[in-house]
Write a protein that holds these residues in place. Structure first.
Motif, PDB file in Angstrom:
ATOM      1  N   MET A  51       8.374  -3.541   4.798  1.00 17.00           N
ATOM      2  CA  MET A  51       7.821  -3.358   3.644  1.00 17.00           C
ATOM      3  C   MET A  51       7.029  -1.971   3.509  1.00 17.00           C
ATOM      4  SD  MET A  51       5.774  -5.923   1.123  1.00 17.00           S
ATOM      5  CE  MET A  51       7.020  -6.487  -0.274  1.00 17.00           C
ATOM      6  N   SER A  52       6.947  -1.231   2.684  1.00 16.70           N
ATOM      7  CA  SER A  52       6.001  -0.116   2.667  1.00 16.70           C
ATOM      8  C   SER A  52       4.705  -0.556   1.877  1.00 16.70           C
ATOM      9  CB  SER A  52       6.817   1.083   1.776  1.00 16.70           C
ATOM     10  OG  SER A  52       6.960   0.715   0.624  1.00 16.70           O
ATOM     11  N   ARG A  53       3.981   0.195   2.262  1.00 11.86           N
ATOM     12  CA  ARG A  53       2.417  -0.013   1.372  1.00 11.86           C
ATOM     13  C   ARG A  53       2.174   0.529   0.132  1.00 11.86           C
ATOM     14  NH1 ARG A  53      -1.279   2.546   5.671  1.00 11.86           N
ATOM     15  NH2 ARG A  53      -2.303   2.813   3.530  1.00 11.86           N
ATOM     16  N   PRO A  54       1.494  -0.209  -0.566  1.00  5.14           N
ATOM     17  CA  PRO A  54       1.609   0.467  -2.072  1.00  5.14           C
ATOM     18  C   PRO A  54       1.155   1.687  -1.989  1.00  5.14           C
ATOM     19  CG  PRO A  54       0.624  -1.826  -1.994  1.00  5.14           C
ATOM     20  CD  PRO A  54       0.845  -1.412  -0.577  1.00  5.14           C
ATOM     21  N   ASP A  55       1.383   2.550  -3.011  1.00  3.40           N
ATOM     22  CA  ASP A  55       0.907   3.937  -3.143  1.00  3.40           C
ATOM     23  C   ASP A  55      -0.034   4.048  -4.432  1.00  3.40           C
ATOM     24  OD1 ASP A  55       0.646   6.530  -3.887  1.00  3.40           O
ATOM     25  OD2 ASP A  55       2.405   7.300  -3.011  1.00  3.40           O
ATOM     26  N   PRO A  56      -1.478   3.951  -4.047  1.00  2.00           N
ATOM     27  CA  PRO A  56      -2.186   4.261  -5.293  1.00  2.00           C
ATOM     28  C   PRO A  56      -1.938   5.376  -6.167  1.00  2.00           C
ATOM     29  CG  PRO A  56      -3.511   3.898  -2.970  1.00  2.00           C
ATOM     30  CD  PRO A  56      -2.056   4.101  -2.677  1.00  2.00           C
ATOM     31  N   SER A  57      -1.733   6.408  -5.714  1.00  3.54           N
ATOM     32  CA  SER A  57      -1.282   7.495  -6.606  1.00  3.54           C
ATOM     33  C   SER A  57      -0.120   7.285  -7.622  1.00  3.54           C
ATOM     34  CB  SER A  57      -1.110   8.695  -5.894  1.00  3.54           C
ATOM     35  OG  SER A  57      -0.635   9.914  -6.571  1.00  3.54           O
ATOM     36  N   ALA A  58       0.846   6.606  -6.934  1.00  3.37           N
ATOM     37  CA  ALA A  58       2.045   6.145  -7.886  1.00  3.37           C
ATOM     38  C   ALA A  58       1.590   5.180  -8.797  1.00  3.37           C
ATOM     39  CB  ALA A  58       3.006   5.822  -6.914  1.00  3.37           C
ATOM     40  N   THR A  59       0.938   4.096  -8.409  1.00  2.00           N
ATOM     41  CA  THR A  59       0.409   3.020  -9.126  1.00  2.00           C
ATOM     42  C   THR A  59      -0.459   3.591 -10.360  1.00  2.00           C
ATOM     43  OG1 THR A  59       0.461   1.487  -7.231  1.00  2.00           O
ATOM     44  CG2 THR A  59      -0.637   0.993  -9.127  1.00  2.00           C
ATOM     45  N   LEU A  60      -1.372   4.496 -10.072  1.00  2.00           N
ATOM     46  CA  LEU A  60      -2.134   4.916 -11.177  1.00  2.00           C
ATOM     47  C   LEU A  60      -1.486   5.865 -12.280  1.00  2.00           C
ATOM     48  CD1 LEU A  60      -4.982   5.432 -12.246  1.00  2.00           C
ATOM     49  CD2 LEU A  60      -5.373   7.359 -10.786  1.00  2.00           C
TER      50      LEU A  60
END
Length: 124
Positions: free
Chosen positions: A1-10
């Motif tokens: 499972m990949s880690r969340p991408d804060p930039s994409a989430t924002l």
């Protein structure tokens, strides 16, 4: 499972939040729809709200993130005429409102850059 991408989430949150505002408070968006577009400003407000939510969802999902970020860059460019119109229409408002309206215009450039960088990074 990949880690969340804060930039994409924002970016996804920004797009989905802005899209939801088109439905929660449509009048300000209706007012900046370019007059030369056919049909009702409210229709354009709703369509642009749906587009922002859909693009935000595409950015949120890793499988569609790269294409969603490209779509976000296009969307940020597409709303530039409305931001310019808003700034011009607000020339009679108090200085802080005028300043905020004009600040939105050059803000499109870093938003486009952000989306393009996210798309390129996600393609790798």
């Amino acid at each position: 499972m990949s880690r969340p991408d804060p930039s994409a989430t924002l970016l996804a949150g920004l797009l989905i939040g802005a899209g939801a505002l088109h439905f929660a408070r449509p009048a300000p968006f209706d007012a900046i729809v370019p007059r030369n577009l056919p049909g009702s400003p409210r229709t354009w407000t709703r369509l642009s709200g749906v587009a922002e939510c859909a693009v935000g969802a595409a950015v949120a999902l890793p499988a569609t993130r790269s294409r969603g970020a490209l779509a976000a860059a296009g969307l940020f460019l597409a709303v530039l005429p409305a931001n310019i119109r808003m700034a011009r229409d607000w020339d009679h408002r108090p200085t802080p409102y005028r300043a905020a309206a004009w600040a939105r215009v050059p803000l499109q450039a870093p938003l486009v850059g952000w989306a393009l960088r996210l798309s390129a990074r996600t393609r790798r």
